[in-house]
Every structure is written in structure tokens, then in C-alpha cells.
Design a protein around this motif. Structure first.
Motif, PDB file in Angstrom:
ATOM      1  N   CYS A 111       0.832  -1.202   0.000  1.00 30.74           N
ATOM      2  CA  CYS A 111       0.000   0.000   0.000  1.00 30.74           C
ATOM      3  C   CYS A 111       0.864   1.248   0.000  1.00 30.74           C
ATOM      4  O   CYS A 111       0.614   2.204  -0.742  1.00 30.74           O
ATOM      5  N   GLY A 114       2.412   1.780  -3.325  1.00 34.33           N
ATOM      6  CA  GLY A 114       1.402   2.256  -4.266  1.00 34.33           C
ATOM      7  C   GLY A 114       1.099   3.728  -4.094  1.00 34.33           C
ATOM      8  O   GLY A 114       0.927   4.462  -5.077  1.00 34.33           O
ATOM      9  N   SER A 197      -0.678  -6.296  -8.491  1.00 37.26           N
ATOM     10  CA  SER A 197      -1.610  -5.389  -7.807  1.00 37.26           C
ATOM     11  C   SER A 197      -3.055  -5.598  -8.230  1.00 37.26           C
ATOM     12  O   SER A 197      -3.981  -5.316  -7.469  1.00 37.26           O
ATOM     13  N   GLU A 281      -3.742   2.547 -10.030  1.00 32.75           N
ATOM     14  CA  GLU A 281      -3.031   2.313  -8.772  1.00 32.75           C
ATOM     15  C   GLU A 281      -3.909   2.645  -7.575  1.00 32.75           C
ATOM     16  O   GLU A 281      -3.942   1.893  -6.594  1.00 32.75           O
ATOM     17  N   ASP A 285      -4.970   0.094  -4.544  1.00 33.72           N
ATOM     18  CA  ASP A 285      -4.626   0.372  -3.145  1.00 33.72           C
ATOM     19  C   ASP A 285      -5.862   0.453  -2.258  1.00 33.72           C
ATOM     20  O   ASP A 285      -5.887  -0.092  -1.148  1.00 33.72           O
ATOM     21  N   GLN A 288      -7.473  -2.876  -1.764  1.00 41.01           N
ATOM     22  CA  GLN A 288      -6.635  -3.685  -0.882  1.00 41.01           C
ATOM     23  C   GLN A 288      -6.950  -3.386   0.579  1.00 41.01           C
ATOM     24  O   GLN A 288      -7.088  -4.291   1.407  1.00 41.01           O
ATOM     25  N   SER A 318      -5.662   6.815   0.683  1.00 40.16           N
ATOM     26  CA  SER A 318      -4.679   6.837  -0.398  1.00 40.16           C
ATOM     27  C   SER A 318      -4.420   8.257  -0.868  1.00 40.16           C
ATOM     28  O   SER A 318      -3.269   8.661  -1.091  1.00 40.16           O
TER      29      SER A 318
END
Length: 447
Positions: A111, A114, A197, A281, A285, A288, A318
Motif C-alpha cells: 500500500c 502504491g 496489484s 493504482e 490500493d 486492498q 490513499s
């Protein structure tokens, strides 16, 4: 999240994987282009390879690199992603093989790498445009442009994975087409002288057991051909001057081959490619983090979905990380991202081989046709490559990265203490597989 219970996990068996209905799933074509943007985004930035090694070695190098790195990574992702088709992705693989502590470390490092990745893309986007719009080269206009771009791309992720997927398709076509056009134009002038990913989105994929392996295969072909064809076309269309092949030189080649209009297209495609990589991306992330929350590794609020069915807290987390990392230089961010990513890949390779040993009979809708020894041998070349990358890291980057790793090592016990004290709510989704059932069954057979 739909329902939670006090049980650890339900049992793996041969029945279809039960998942809550979280709206529309991502289909085959958008998935291919999301993978493309996760691992490549096009041939932009590979010009230095011609400068360093010459056209022949650069072309051979990309083919060899694909077999050493990209092919094993795609195959492992296909096997593990269909074995555990949920949003935790590689976090679940490592948790199943090595336990939840190391699964959390995998999630933390991936993470963080990313988020660092995403801090780079808006900067690169503006770098490609500043030649045409000089005001974007620095100062307040550049700061405001970077901020506005990050907010816009974050909002796009918030609106839904389906939108992100089809945006990736459009951006991908726009980014690839100029090289195809340049190839056709240069035929008469030819002198002949870069996955895992995407596993974090498995729970959002339509029929992942069939769709994921096919999408990985097609995306791998797209990535390899994108690099190889572009370099072959560019080096063969004009008289080779190796010292001129630096970042951005493809646009100069396009001008020589097709004119100013093709140069502008290449520059625009390079800028748009960074947008595609950002949204891909961030999707990976944020889902995830949602998957980790559904496994009880993070507080329950990370599993909260927006009205558009997107991981709301994960996206905000993020985006905040992207903003905070702006104090690092471009070179430091690239090096730190590579350092953390390499650590995560080593854990994936270990988990892949260990699951072959401890859970050989566990259902694998897609299985690489090699035994345990073959699986081990397949992981050796990319592991050597990872060690080389880590060895050449600068002392400053190594210290920053090791501090980040240490934070993860301490954070997991702290979160378990918080859960024990009930300061925050942690829950495990009842829709998920028991990732340790196969191991228990295998151990009981041995006993």
C-alpha cells in the motif's frame, strides 16, 4: 460490508465462492487495460535504454526481462488470484501461507509503495505538458495544477470501478495508437539498423476464475509488444544517434517521422498515460485496504463503501498519503517505491511456494503446470533481480524504507492491542473463505 460474525472464516470447498453482491462487476476488456496501467502504461521513459545499451541490446533486454519478471509474476497472480478471488489479493495469499502478521506486513509495504507511485504520476503528467504550457513548469500555477489533478482523479475513483475501467480503456487506446501510426508511417523509412496489484480487485471482477487469467495473458502481450514494437519502430525509422535517446525522445522521433501533429499526439499520450496509471493504482490500493478490513486486519471503517460501491475510506486514505508525500524528491520517491515493492514481491514468492507445499490439494481454478520444484525455480530469477535492485539503493533511501518497514512491524501488534481493548471495531466478513482450512486438512492427513 454486509454481515459479520464471530467465526474466524468459513471453509474452503469446491462450491462457487460466495460473495456479497456489490453492484456491477468489472468485465474483461477494462480489466486488461487496468492491468496494463498497473504494470506499464506504455513505452514512455524507456528511451534511456537505447542510450545505455544500444537498440539491439535494449530490444533483447525487454524480451529477457519479460521472461524473468513479467511472465512469472503474471502466472503467480493468475494462480493465487483464482485460488483466493477477493479484494485482499496478495495480502490474503501471504496470510494463508505465513500467517496474519506477515499478511499485514505485505499489505503495509504494498500500500505504501502504491501511494508513493501515485504521488509521482501528476508530476510526470505536468512535465509532459510544460513544453506546450510553460506556466506549468513551476511556481503557484504548477502547485495548483497538481492539486486539482489529484482531486479530479481521486473523485474519478470514488465514482466507481466501472468508470475507472472504461477510462483506462480509452486512455490506453489513445496512448498506444500514436505508436501504431508511427509504425505504419515509418515502414517505408525503416533502415533496420515492462502485475500482481490487480489481484486486490479480484472481488470486483466478473467471474474471476476465468476472466483474471485471460486478462493477465492479454495484458502481458500488450505490455511486451508496447515496449518492443515502439523501440523497434523508433530506432529503425531514423538514423540512430544513441546520445539523443533520453526521456521524452519518442516525441522527437514522432516529429521526424510524421510531423508536429504526431509529436503532439505522443506528448499528449504520455501525459494521459500517467492519468491512467494513477486511477489504476489508487483503485488497487483502496480495494486492498477494504479487503484487509474485511479480513479483520484493519478497523471495520476501512470496509465502508460509498453509494457508488467504492471503498470510501480507502480512497481518502490513499489520497491523503499522496498529498503528504509531496515533500520527497522525485528520485527519492522512485527509489523508495522500488525498495518497498521488492520486499513485498519476496513475500509473495515465499507464499506461492509455501502454499504449494502445505496446501497442494487446495482448489486452484488456474494452476501453473509445474510441480513444487518448478515453482521454486521459477521464482529464483526474479528474486535475484530484486536483490540487485535492493543492493544498488542509496543509503538515504534504504534508511527511509527500513523505517517504513519497521513502522509496519510495530503497527500490527498495536492494532491487535486496540482490537483487544475494543477501542475500535474489527470484524471479519462472513462471505470470505477460510484461508487456513486447507492447511489444517493437510496437517490432519499427515498426522
Amino acid at each position: 460490508m454486509e454481515e459479520f460474525n464471530g467465526a474466524e472464516y468459513i471453509v474452503i470447498n469446491e462450491v462457487p465462492f460466495p460473495r456479497a453482491n456489490h453492484g456491477q462487476k468489472i468485465s474483461h476488456l477494462p480489466l486488461v487495460f487496468l492491468i496494463f496501467y498497473e504494470v506499464s502504461g506504455g513505452p514512455f521513459g524507456v528511451e534511456d535504454s537505447v542510450n545505455a545499451a544500444g537498440p539491439l541490446l535494449a530490444l533483447v533486454g525487454f524480451l529477457v526481462f519479460s521472461f524473468i519478471w513479467s511472465v512469472p509474476e503474471a502466472l503467480i497472480t493468475a494462480e493465487m488470484g483464482t485460488m483466493f478471488p477477493e479484494n485482499g489479493g496478495y495480502v490474503v495469499w501471504v496470510s494463508s501461507a505465513l500467517g496474519p502478521y506477515w499478511g499485514f506486513q505485505q499489505g503495509w509495504m504494498k500500500c505504501l509503495s502504491g501511494v508513493i507511485d501515485n504521488a509521482l504520476y501528476p508530476v510526470l503528467f505536468l512535465d509532459y505538458l510544460k513544453s506546450g504550457i510553460p506556466a506549468l513548469g513551476g511556481g503557484l500555477p504548477r502547485i495548483l495544477a497538481v492539486l486539482a489533478l489529484k482531486i479530479f482523479l481521486t473523485y474519478m475513483n470514488y465514482r466507481g470501478l466501472t468508470i475507472v475501467g472504461w477510462v483506462a480503456v480509452l486512455l490506453g487506446i489513445f496512448s498506444i495508437l500514436p505508436f501504431v501510426v508511427m509504425g505504419f508511417i515509418s515502414i517505408r523509412k525503416n533502415k533496420a539498423q515492462k502485475m500482481d496489484s490487480i489481484s486486490t480487485l479480484s472481488g470486483e471482477v466478473e467471474n474471476p476464475k476465468k476472466t483474471l487469467p485471460k486478462a493477465l495473458f492479454y495484458a502481458l502481450i500488450l505490455v511486451v509488444l508496447g515496449y518492443f514494437f515502439s523501440l523497434l519502430t523508433g530506432t529503425g525509422a531514423i538514423l540512430l544517434q544513441r546520445d539523443l535517446w533520453t526521456d521524452g525522445y519518442f516525441s522527437d522521433v514522432a516529429k521526424i517521422v510524421g510531423g508536429v501533429w504526431l509529436r503532439w499526439w505522443i506528448q499528449g499520450a504520455a501525459a494521459m498515460s500517467n492519468m491512467g496509471m494513477f486511477v489504476a493504482e489508487m483503485s488497487s490500493d483502496s480495494f486492498q485496504l477494504l479487503g484487509m478490513a474485511e479480513r479483520g486486519m484493519l478497523p471495520e471503517f476501512f470496509a465502508k463503501r460509498s453509494r457508488y460501491d467504492t471503498p470510501l475510506v480507502g480512497i481518502l486514505f490513499s489520497a491523503s498519503g499522496v498529498m503528504l508525500l509531496s515533500w520527497l524528491s522525485f528520485q527519492e520517491m522512485v527509489a523508495a517505491e522500488n525498495f518497498l515493492y521488492c520486499f513485498g514481491m519476496i513475500l509473495e514468492f515465499i507464499a506461492f511456494v509455501r502454499l504449494r507445499i502445505i496446501a497442494p490439494a487446495s482448489p486452484r481454478p488456474y494452476k501453473i503446470p509445474v510441480g513444487t520444484i518448478g515453482a521454486t525455480l521459477m521464482c529464483i530469477p526474479p528474486t535475484i533481480l530484486i536483490c540487485v535492485v535492493l543492493f544498488f539503493s542509496s543509503l538515504k533511501v534504504m534508511i527511509i524504507s527500513l523505517v517504513a518497514v519497521t513502522i509496519g512491524l510495530v503497527m500490527q501488534p498495536c492494532l491487535k492491542h486496540i482490537e483487544k481493548k475494543r477501542w475500535l471495531r474489527f470484524s471479519t466478513s462472513s462471505d470470505l473463505l477460510d484461508i487456513h482450512a486447507a492447511t489444517r486438512e493437510n496437517n490432519s492427513l499427515i498426522d
